[in-house]
Motif scaffolding. Structure first.
Motif, PDB file in Angstrom:
ATOM      1  N   SER A 195      44.138  34.206  33.850  1.00  0.00           N
ATOM      2  CA  SER A 195      44.802  33.313  34.808  1.00  0.00           C
ATOM      3  C   SER A 195      44.874  31.898  34.267  1.00  0.00           C
ATOM      4  O   SER A 195      45.883  31.202  34.410  1.00  0.00           O
ATOM      5  CB  SER A 195      44.063  33.310  36.147  1.00  0.00           C
ATOM      6  N   GLU A 204      46.724  28.935  41.962  1.00  0.00           N
ATOM      7  CA  GLU A 204      45.729  29.535  42.845  1.00  0.00           C
ATOM      8  C   GLU A 204      44.802  28.466  43.432  1.00  0.00           C
ATOM      9  O   GLU A 204      44.378  28.555  44.580  1.00  0.00           O
ATOM     10  CB  GLU A 204      44.928  30.590  42.081  1.00  0.00           C
ATOM     11  N   LYS A 207      46.700  26.806  46.149  1.00  0.00           N
ATOM     12  CA  LYS A 207      46.698  27.701  47.311  1.00  0.00           C
ATOM     13  C   LYS A 207      45.380  27.577  48.077  1.00  0.00           C
ATOM     14  O   LYS A 207      45.370  27.451  49.305  1.00  0.00           O
ATOM     15  CB  LYS A 207      46.911  29.141  46.835  1.00  0.00           C
ATOM     16  N   ILE A 530      53.249  32.263  43.502  1.00  0.00           N
ATOM     17  CA  ILE A 530      52.180  32.899  42.712  1.00  0.00           C
ATOM     18  C   ILE A 530      52.535  34.356  42.423  1.00  0.00           C
ATOM     19  O   ILE A 530      52.374  34.844  41.298  1.00  0.00           O
ATOM     20  CB  ILE A 530      50.821  32.806  43.452  1.00  0.00           C
ATOM     21  N   ASP A 569      42.087  39.949  42.448  1.00  0.00           N
ATOM     22  CA  ASP A 569      41.551  39.055  41.422  1.00  0.00           C
ATOM     23  C   ASP A 569      41.234  39.786  40.117  1.00  0.00           C
ATOM     24  O   ASP A 569      40.551  39.253  39.245  1.00  0.00           O
ATOM     25  CB  ASP A 569      40.280  38.357  41.931  1.00  0.00           C
TER      26      ASP A 569
END
Length: 701
Positions: A195, A204, A207, A530, A569
Motif C-alpha cells: 500500500s 487510506e 479516509k 480508493i 487489508d
C-alpha cells in the motif's frame, strides 16, 4: 534521487574514514562493490539502514528486529556497531574516542518549496556518552524545515518511507520470503508495504481522518444523560483494540523467541553431528522400531519373491514351455471334440427312438416306417464315423491334464508373458530398498549405542531436548493466543457496531450539520477513489509481474498469468498455469522463488514512481547461467536510475557475466581487507577481476 557519496567512520569492519563515491549517469547506472565473504558487503547495507532509520530500523526488516532483541535492546545493538579494534583500544586506553558514524550525501532530490542540490544525512554514536546524534544538512547548511518537522519524519516523508525501504535495500537471497509469506500476519505486513509503495496508504490515511472527523462531529451532539453511556462504550472499544494489539505483540514476541530457539536447536544438532551422536533417546527408540518393521517387511518381501522363483523354471524353459503349452491346447481341443461327438451320437439315438415310436402310431404302412428308420440310421452312422475319425487321429496324449490343470497351466503361461517380469523387477527393487534402509538403520543404532558414554554429546543432547521442549511450549502458547485473538476480534466488532448504532441517535449541533454532510460526501468519494485506485494498481501490478516473469524465466508458459487478490487489508498474489490453476509457491525451486520475488520487486518499484537507488546484496546467488544472463540484461539495468550490486566474484558474478554488465557499469570498487579492517579500492572497469585475483591470499578480518 541518487546517492553521490557514503562515508564510514569506525563502523563495524570499516576502521577509520572510508568513503565511496558514485557518479551514475542515465546510460551507466550500475555500480559494483565486490569483496570476499566477511569483508563487509552486508555491513554496507546495514550502515545505510542505520544511518537513515536509527532505532526504527527494526521496522524496515525483520532481521534487524531480531538482532536488536537478541542484543538485549537497541542501545546494546548500536554499541556492537563500533569497530572491534577501536572498542578494544578504548577499553585499554580511555583517551581513545569510541565513536562511529555513517554519512550519506544525496543529489537530485525533490523537496517541495525548497530548491536544493544536495541533502546530507549523518548519524553518529558515542559509546562513552552513550549518545546518538542525527543531523540533516541541505546544501551543507541546517534548514528550519528539517528542524520543524523533525529529522526522522523528514527522512520518512521526503527521502524514503521505512515501510518500503526493504524493497530498495535487499539481500537477493533472502527476498524469497516474499514468495513464502502465507500467514495472515505475514500477508498483512506485506500488504501494508504494498500500500505504501503503490501510493494507496495516503488515501487510506485520509479516509481514516475523515471517519474520525465524522465520529467527532456526531459526538458533539451527545446529551448529558447519554454521555456516560457513550464514554463507557468508547472505553470498551478502546480496550478491545488495546487487547488485540497486545495479543498481536505477544504473538510477534513469541514468534521471535521460537525463531531464536530453532536456530539454537539447529546449532546444537550440528554440534551433535560433529560429536558423532545426533540421536536422542526417543529417536533411538524410533530407529529400533523402524528396524523391526523393516525386518518384518523383509520376510513378507522374501515370501513374495519365493512364489515368483517357484515359477522361474518355466521361464528358463523358454521354447520348451511354448511346446508344452501347444501340447496342452491340442490335447484339450481333441478331448473337447471327442466328447462333443459322443454327446451328439447319444442324443441322436434317443431322438431316433422317439421318432420311430411316434411314427408307428402315426403311420400304419410298414414300408414308410422302414424308410424313416433307414434315414435315421444313416444319420447316426455318419456321426459315429466322425467320432471314430477324431479318436483315430494320430495324436499322442502325453499330459492328459484335466480341465482344471489345463486352466492353471495356461494362467501361469499368461502371467509369464504379461506381468511376471515387471512383478519380479518390482519385488527385487523392493527387497533391495528394504535391505539398504535396514542396513543404514542398523548402522545408526550401532553408532548411537557405541557413543552412549560421550559426555559432551550427552550435554548437547540434553540441552537440545530442553530447547525443543521450550519451542513446543511456546508454540502452544502462541496457538492459544491465536484462538483468543479470534474471540477478541469478534467481541471488538460487536462493541464497535453497538457504539456506531448508539452514536446514530445523537442529534447533530446545528453548526456541525453542514460539516457532517460535506465530510460524508468526501468520505464516499474517497472510498470510491480508493476502490478505483486499488483496481488500477491491481491490474498494473498483475501485468508488470507477469511481464517480468516472462522476461526472466526460461520455462516458457510455466507461469501463464498472475492474479492479485485484494481482500480488505490483505493483498495476496497468485501465480497461474495455462489451465488457470494456482501454482503452489512452495513447489517452486529456490531459484524460481527468487525470480518471482525479483519480478515482484521490480513491479513494485516501477509502479511506485519512487526515485531512489536500489542496493542488492548476493545479486545472483540462486540463479543458473541462463537466468543470470536475463537478470543482468533485463532486470538490474532497468530497476532504478542508480543500482549498486554487492557480488561475490567468481561465485555470484563470473567474468563472462561481468562482461554483460560493462555497457551499464559506472563505478567499480573492490573491498580490501587486512588485520586492521576493510577499505575500498576504486578500480578501472576492465581491471576488477585482475585486482581481485591479487587479493586471493589476503588475511580475513
Amino acid at each position: 534521487m541518487k546517492i553521490s557519496r557514503v562515508q564510514f567512520n569506525n563502523f563495524r569492519i570499516y576502521r577509520g574514514n572510508n568513503e565511496v563515491s558514485f557518479f551514475s549517469t542515465d546510460s551507466k547506472n550500475i555500480s559494483l562493490i565486490a569483496g570476499k565473504n566477511g569483508f563487509g558487503k552486508t555491513t554496507f547495507l546495514t550502515s545505510l539502514i542505520w544511518a537513515f532509520y536509527g532505532r526504527l530500523m527494526g521496522q524496515v526488516e525483520e532481521k534487524y528486529r531480531k538482532d536488536i532483541k537478541t542484543s538485549g535492546g537497541y542501545e546494546n545493538y548500536v554499541a556492537s556497531l563500533l569497530n572491534n579494534n577501536v572498542k578494544w583500544e578504548y577499553e585499554n586506553d580511555k583517551k581513545v574516542t569510541p565513536s562511529f558514524s555513517v554519512e550519506i550525501e544525496l543529489k537530485d532530490i525533490l523537496i517541495p518549496s525548497i530548491p536544493c542540490r544536495t541533502v546530507t544525512v549523518k548519524r553518529s554514536f558515542d559509546l562513552k556518552t552513550n549518545e546518538e546524534k542525527l543531523s540533516i544538512l541541505i546544501d551543507g547548511l541546517e534548514n528550519e524545515l528539517t528542524k520543524e518537522v523533525g529529522y526522522e519524519v523528514f527522512i520518512n516523508d521526503f527521502i524514503l518511507p521505512r515501510e518500503i525501504a526493504k524493497f530498495f535495500f535487499f539481500d537477493a537471497e533472502k527476498i524469497v520470503s516474499l514468495a513464502e509469506a502465507k500467514s495472515k500476519s505475514e500477508l498483512r505486513s506485506l500488504s501494508r508495504a504494498y500500500s505504501e509503495v503503490l501510493g494507496i496508504k495516503k488515501y487510506e490515511e485520509l479516509k481514516n481522518n475523515l471517519e474520525g472527523l465524522l465520529i467527532k462531529l456526531r459526538r458533539r451532539g451527545v446529551k448529558e444523560v447519554e454521555k456516560s453511556k457513550l464514554e463507557e462504550l468508547i472505553e470498551q472499544v478502546n480496550n478491545d483494540q488495546k487487547q488485540i494489539e497486545h495479543n498481536r505483540e505477544k504473538q510477534e514476541s513469541l514468534e521471535l523467541q521460537i525463531a531464536l530457539l530453532k536456530t539454537k536447536s539447529d546449532n546444537l544438532q550440528e554440534k551433535l553431528i560433529r560429536e558423532g551422536n545426533s540421536i536422542t533417546v526417543e529417536e533411538l527408540k524410533e530407529l529400533k522400531n523402524t528396524r523391526d518393521t523393516l525386518k518384518s517387511e523383509s520376510k513378507i518381501i522374501k515370501n513374495k519373491l519365493k512364489k515368483l522363483l517357484d515359477i522361474m523354471p518355466f521361464v528358463i524353459a523358454g521354447k520348451k514351455l511354448t511346446d508344452l503349452y501347444n501340447q496342452t491346447v491340442l490335447e484339450s481341443t481333441l478331448t473337447s471334440k471327442s466328447t462333443d461327438a459322443e454327446l451328439i451320437l447319444n442324443e441322436l439315438n434317443e431322438f431316433s427312438n422317439k421318432v420311430l415310436k411316434n411314427a408307428k402310431t402315426l403311420f400304419k404302412d410298414a414300408e414308410t416306417i422302414k424308410k424313416i428308420e433307414k434315414v435315421l440310421n444313416n444319420s447316426i452312422s455318419s456321426t459315429n464315423v466322425e467320432r471314430k475319425e477324431i479318436k483315430g487321429k494320430d495324436t499322442k496324449v502325453l499330459l492328459d491334464f484335466n480341465e482344471e490343470q489345463v486352466r492353471e497351466f495356461q494362467a501361469i503361461v499368461a502371467n509369464i508373458k504379461t506381468s511376471y517380469l515387471s512383478q519380479f523387477n518390482a519385488i527385487v527393487q523392493e527387497e533391495k530398498n528394504n535391505r539398504v534402509l535396514l542396513g543404514r538403520t542398523v548402522n545408526k543404532i550401532k553408532q548411537a549405542e557405541a557413543r552412549k558414554g560421550n559426555q559432551i554429546a550427552k550435554e548437547y543432547r540434553e540441552e537440545k531436548d530442553r530447547t525443543d521442549f521450550e519451542i513446543f511450549n511456546l508454540t502452544g502458547e502462541k496457538n492459544n493466543l491465536i484462538e483468543k485473538l479470534g474471540g477478541l476480534l469478534v467481541k471488538a466488532a460487536t462493541n464497535k457496531k453497538v457504539l456506531s448504532e448508539y452514536e446514530k441517535n445523537f442529534n447533530l449541533v446545528e453548526t456541525d450539520k453542514k460539516k457532517f454532510e460535506v465530510t460524508e460526501k468526501l468520505l464516499k468519494k474517497i472510498n470510491e477513489l480508493i476502490k478505483k485506485i486499488k483496481q488500477e494498481k491491481k491490474y498494473a501490478l498483475q501485468k508488470s509481474i507477469s511481464l517480468g516473469l516472462r522476461k526472466l524465466m526460461h520455462k516458457e508458459n510455466f507461469v501463464f498469468n498472475v492474479r492479485v487478490n485484494i481482500n480488505e487489508d490483505i493483498m495476496d498474489i497468485d501465480l497461474l498455469d495455462e489451465r488457470g490453476n494456482i501454482i503452489d509457491k512452495d513447489s517452486l525451486s529456490k531459484g524460481e522463488q527468487q525470480l518471482y520475488a525479483t519480478a515482484l520487486l521490480k513491479a513494485l518499484v516501477d509502479e511506485s514512481g519512487i526515485s531512489f537507488p536500489v542496493f542488492i546484496d548476493s545479486p545472483l546467488q540462486k540463479f543458473d547461467k541462463h537466468h543470470s544472463k536475463n537478470i543482468l540484461k533485463e532486470f538490474y539495468p532497468s530497476i532504478s536510475e542508480q543500482v549498486v550490486l554487492f557480488p561475490l566474484l567468481e561465485k555470484e558474478l563470473s567474468e563472462d557475466e561481468y562482461e554483460l554488465l560493462k555497457k551499464n557499469l559506472n563505478t567499480s570498487y573492490l573491498i580490501i581487507n587486512n588485520a586492521q579492517g576493510s577499505t575500498f579500492k576504486k578500480v578501472a572497469d576492465n581491471k576488477l577481476f585482475q585486482e581481485f585475483k591479487k587479493t586471493s591470499d589476503v588475511h580475513t578480518y
